[in-house]
Write a protein that holds these residues in place. Sequence first.
Motif, PDB file in Angstrom:
ATOM      1  N   ARG A 146       0.848  -1.196   0.000  1.00 59.18           N
ATOM      2  CA  ARG A 146       0.000   0.000   0.000  1.00 59.18           C
ATOM      3  C   ARG A 146       0.879   1.239   0.000  1.00 59.18           C
ATOM      4  N   VAL A 147       0.714   2.111  -0.994  1.00 54.50           N
ATOM      5  CA  VAL A 147       1.482   3.348  -1.105  1.00 54.50           C
ATOM      6  C   VAL A 147       0.521   4.488  -1.423  1.00 54.50           C
ATOM      7  N   SER A 148       1.059   5.708  -1.396  1.00 52.25           N
ATOM      8  CA  SER A 148       0.196   6.874  -1.611  1.00 52.25           C
ATOM      9  C   SER A 148      -0.144   7.078  -3.077  1.00 52.25           C
ATOM     10  N   ARG A 149       0.837   6.927  -3.968  1.00 54.03           N
ATOM     11  CA  ARG A 149       0.610   7.212  -5.384  1.00 54.03           C
ATOM     12  C   ARG A 149       1.329   6.219  -6.276  1.00 54.03           C
ATOM     13  N   ALA A 150       0.724   6.002  -7.442  1.00 55.56           N
ATOM     14  CA  ALA A 150       1.375   5.244  -8.510  1.00 55.56           C
ATOM     15  C   ALA A 150       1.594   6.179  -9.689  1.00 55.56           C
ATOM     16  N   PHE A 151       2.811   6.200 -10.216  1.00 51.45           N
ATOM     17  CA  PHE A 151       3.128   6.984 -11.404  1.00 51.45           C
ATOM     18  C   PHE A 151       3.348   6.013 -12.559  1.00 51.45           C
ATOM     19  N   LEU A 152       2.510   6.108 -13.568  1.00 50.56           N
ATOM     20  CA  LEU A 152       2.543   5.158 -14.676  1.00 50.56           C
ATOM     21  C   LEU A 152       2.574   5.883 -16.006  1.00 50.56           C
ATOM     22  N   SER A 153       3.168   5.222 -16.977  1.00 50.70           N
ATOM     23  CA  SER A 153       3.093   5.667 -18.355  1.00 50.70           C
ATOM     24  C   SER A 153       2.484   4.533 -19.173  1.00 50.70           C
ATOM     25  N   GLY A 154       2.433   4.701 -20.472  1.00 43.88           N
ATOM     26  CA  GLY A 154       1.845   3.672 -21.321  1.00 43.88           C
ATOM     27  C   GLY A 154       2.028   4.029 -22.779  1.00 43.88           C
ATOM     28  N   SER A 155       1.369   3.265 -23.649  1.00 43.67           N
ATOM     29  CA  SER A 155       1.491   3.498 -25.089  1.00 43.67           C
ATOM     30  C   SER A 155       0.392   4.387 -25.634  1.00 43.67           C
ATOM     31  N   GLY A 156      -0.740   4.454 -24.941  1.00 45.47           N
ATOM     32  CA  GLY A 156      -1.847   5.270 -25.422  1.00 45.47           C
ATOM     33  C   GLY A 156      -2.774   5.651 -24.289  1.00 45.47           C
ATOM     34  N   LEU A 157      -3.532   6.738 -24.500  1.00 44.09           N
ATOM     35  CA  LEU A 157      -4.485   7.200 -23.489  1.00 44.09           C
ATOM     36  C   LEU A 157      -5.691   7.791 -24.191  1.00 44.09           C
ATOM     37  N   ALA A 159     -10.076   8.840 -23.443  1.00 47.66           N
ATOM     38  CA  ALA A 159     -11.120   8.994 -22.436  1.00 47.66           C
ATOM     39  C   ALA A 159     -12.018   7.769 -22.388  1.00 47.66           C
ATOM     40  N   GLU A 160     -12.145   7.081 -23.503  1.00 49.00           N
ATOM     41  CA  GLU A 160     -13.035   5.921 -23.563  1.00 49.00           C
ATOM     42  C   GLU A 160     -12.461   4.709 -22.829  1.00 49.00           C
ATOM     43  N   ARG A 161     -11.162   4.416 -23.024  1.00 48.71           N
ATOM     44  CA  ARG A 161     -10.580   3.197 -22.453  1.00 48.71           C
ATOM     45  C   ARG A 161      -9.565   3.470 -21.352  1.00 48.71           C
ATOM     46  N   GLY A 162      -9.099   4.679 -21.232  1.00 49.73           N
ATOM     47  CA  GLY A 162      -8.070   4.972 -20.253  1.00 49.73           C
ATOM     48  C   GLY A 162      -6.692   4.671 -20.806  1.00 49.73           C
ATOM     49  N   ASP A 196      -4.777   4.415 -29.038  1.00 52.05           N
ATOM     50  CA  ASP A 196      -5.395   3.274 -28.362  1.00 52.05           C
ATOM     51  C   ASP A 196      -4.619   2.017 -28.719  1.00 52.05           C
ATOM     52  N   THR A 197      -4.167   1.287 -27.710  1.00 48.84           N
ATOM     53  CA  THR A 197      -3.421   0.067 -27.958  1.00 48.84           C
ATOM     54  C   THR A 197      -4.147  -1.135 -27.355  1.00 48.84           C
ATOM     55  N   MET A 198      -3.562  -2.295 -27.467  1.00 49.23           N
ATOM     56  CA  MET A 198      -4.320  -3.535 -27.326  1.00 49.23           C
ATOM     57  C   MET A 198      -4.821  -3.827 -25.915  1.00 49.23           C
ATOM     58  N   PHE A 199      -3.979  -3.627 -24.905  1.00 49.26           N
ATOM     59  CA  PHE A 199      -4.316  -4.066 -23.555  1.00 49.26           C
ATOM     60  C   PHE A 199      -4.567  -2.875 -22.629  1.00 49.26           C
ATOM     61  N   GLN A 200      -5.755  -2.837 -22.053  1.00 49.18           N
ATOM     62  CA  GLN A 200      -6.091  -1.769 -21.118  1.00 49.18           C
ATOM     63  C   GLN A 200      -5.316  -1.943 -19.822  1.00 49.18           C
ATOM     64  N   THR A 201      -4.732  -0.858 -19.350  1.00 44.90           N
ATOM     65  CA  THR A 201      -3.988  -0.869 -18.091  1.00 44.90           C
ATOM     66  C   THR A 201      -4.809  -0.270 -16.960  1.00 44.90           C
ATOM     67  N   ASP A 231     -13.802  16.088 -18.725  1.00 40.07           N
ATOM     68  CA  ASP A 231     -15.234  15.894 -18.518  1.00 40.07           C
ATOM     69  C   ASP A 231     -15.526  14.651 -17.683  1.00 40.07           C
ATOM     70  N   GLN A 232     -14.632  13.675 -17.724  1.00 38.98           N
ATOM     71  CA  GLN A 232     -14.808  12.451 -16.938  1.00 38.98           C
ATOM     72  C   GLN A 232     -14.180  12.549 -15.554  1.00 38.98           C
ATOM     73  N   GLY A 233     -13.669  13.728 -15.193  1.00 38.94           N
ATOM     74  CA  GLY A 233     -13.203  13.942 -13.832  1.00 38.94           C
ATOM     75  C   GLY A 233     -11.727  13.798 -13.598  1.00 38.94           C
ATOM     76  N   VAL A 234     -10.950  13.589 -14.649  1.00 34.28           N
ATOM     77  CA  VAL A 234      -9.497  13.478 -14.489  1.00 34.28           C
ATOM     78  C   VAL A 234      -8.913  14.871 -14.300  1.00 34.28           C
ATOM     79  N   GLN A 235      -8.092  15.050 -13.260  1.00 43.70           N
ATOM     80  CA  GLN A 235      -7.391  16.320 -13.055  1.00 43.70           C
ATOM     81  C   GLN A 235      -6.236  16.375 -14.050  1.00 43.70           C
ATOM     82  N   ILE A 236      -6.149  17.447 -14.804  1.00 42.99           N
ATOM     83  CA  ILE A 236      -5.162  17.545 -15.877  1.00 42.99           C
ATOM     84  C   ILE A 236      -4.184  18.668 -15.574  1.00 42.99           C
ATOM     85  N   ALA A 237      -2.917  18.312 -15.443  1.00 41.67           N
ATOM     86  CA  ALA A 237      -1.853  19.294 -15.251  1.00 41.67           C
ATOM     87  C   ALA A 237      -1.051  19.374 -16.542  1.00 41.67           C
ATOM     88  N   VAL A 238      -0.962  20.571 -17.110  1.00 41.75           N
ATOM     89  CA  VAL A 238      -0.281  20.775 -18.387  1.00 41.75           C
ATOM     90  C   VAL A 238       1.047  21.468 -18.138  1.00 41.75           C
TER      91      VAL A 238
END
Length: 303
Positions: A146-157, A159-162, A196-201, A231-238
């Motif tokens: 159990r930790v406070s935060r997870a920092f992750l990256s990926g191949s695609g993002l 709003a529909e699949r995450g 969008d890539t094959m496996f949802q994380t 619109d789906q509630g994700v906080q976005i820092a640019v």
Amino acid sequence: MSLRELARVVQTSEVTVRRDVRALEAEGLLDRRHGGAVLPGGFTRESGFPQKSHLATAEKTAIADLAAGLVEEGEAIVVGAGTTTQELARRLARIPGLTVVTNSLLVAQALAHANRVEVVMTGGTLRGSNYALVGSGAEQSLQGLRVSRAFLSGSGLTAERGLSTSNMLSASVDRALVQAAAEVVVLADHTKLGADTMFQTVPTEFITRLVTDEPPAHDDRAGTELQALADQGVQIAVAGPAGNPVGEQAPARGERRRDVPLPGPRRGQVTGPAATLRATGLGGQDQSAGAERAARVADLRRR
């Protein structure tokens, strides 16, 4: 192939090539990438580390600078594999008292000589293409964590699949990392927005915050995806140049859930924006707030 190379081959300007690439993408004949284009069919394709390390380097640096401001002294966090998270790890080395759990050899290497930073590595089998530990050994070593935060990256993002990735083993370990964290922070440069890539994380509803860079003014796909995520509630820092925050979009949904492991909903409430980030209040529910949000997103894109 890069836009510059395409312009050289067809003997025209990069502006013309960019317009043509957009038209070809609309017909499904190619996929746009940062500064260039690739053949379609990217659901299963994954670039190796040498290729990824040279893509969007300035953007990844700015994202890492901003994301490091979310971490406080003495925290316990998990950091997934990826070139952007490797950049983050280099900055975490300056924060004393951290405990960093990771399955990435590159993240561990970046923190190896950091004073007062404890590095905990998962078990697992080495996946050479991204220098990450994967498989049942990695997943089992995360059970009960159990930790406070997870920092992750990926191949695609999207709003529909995450968040998604093109490798099943990597996706499975990332899901185990998410289950160990109270909050999930996704680090993704604008080239991954709308991809969008094959496996949802991580499904969108479990993403607490997205740290990204400013999409170019001509990148309509990235701007549209940012609005949909907000619109789906994700906080976005640019992140602006040198990691300076351009702004942050607060969640529109108010309360978020985040205690029960995936795939069930998680309880609790998201903490407010970090002190280093400037809240722009783009999460209003009424019509006027929605119009204001759209105007501010457009302003962010113009800048």
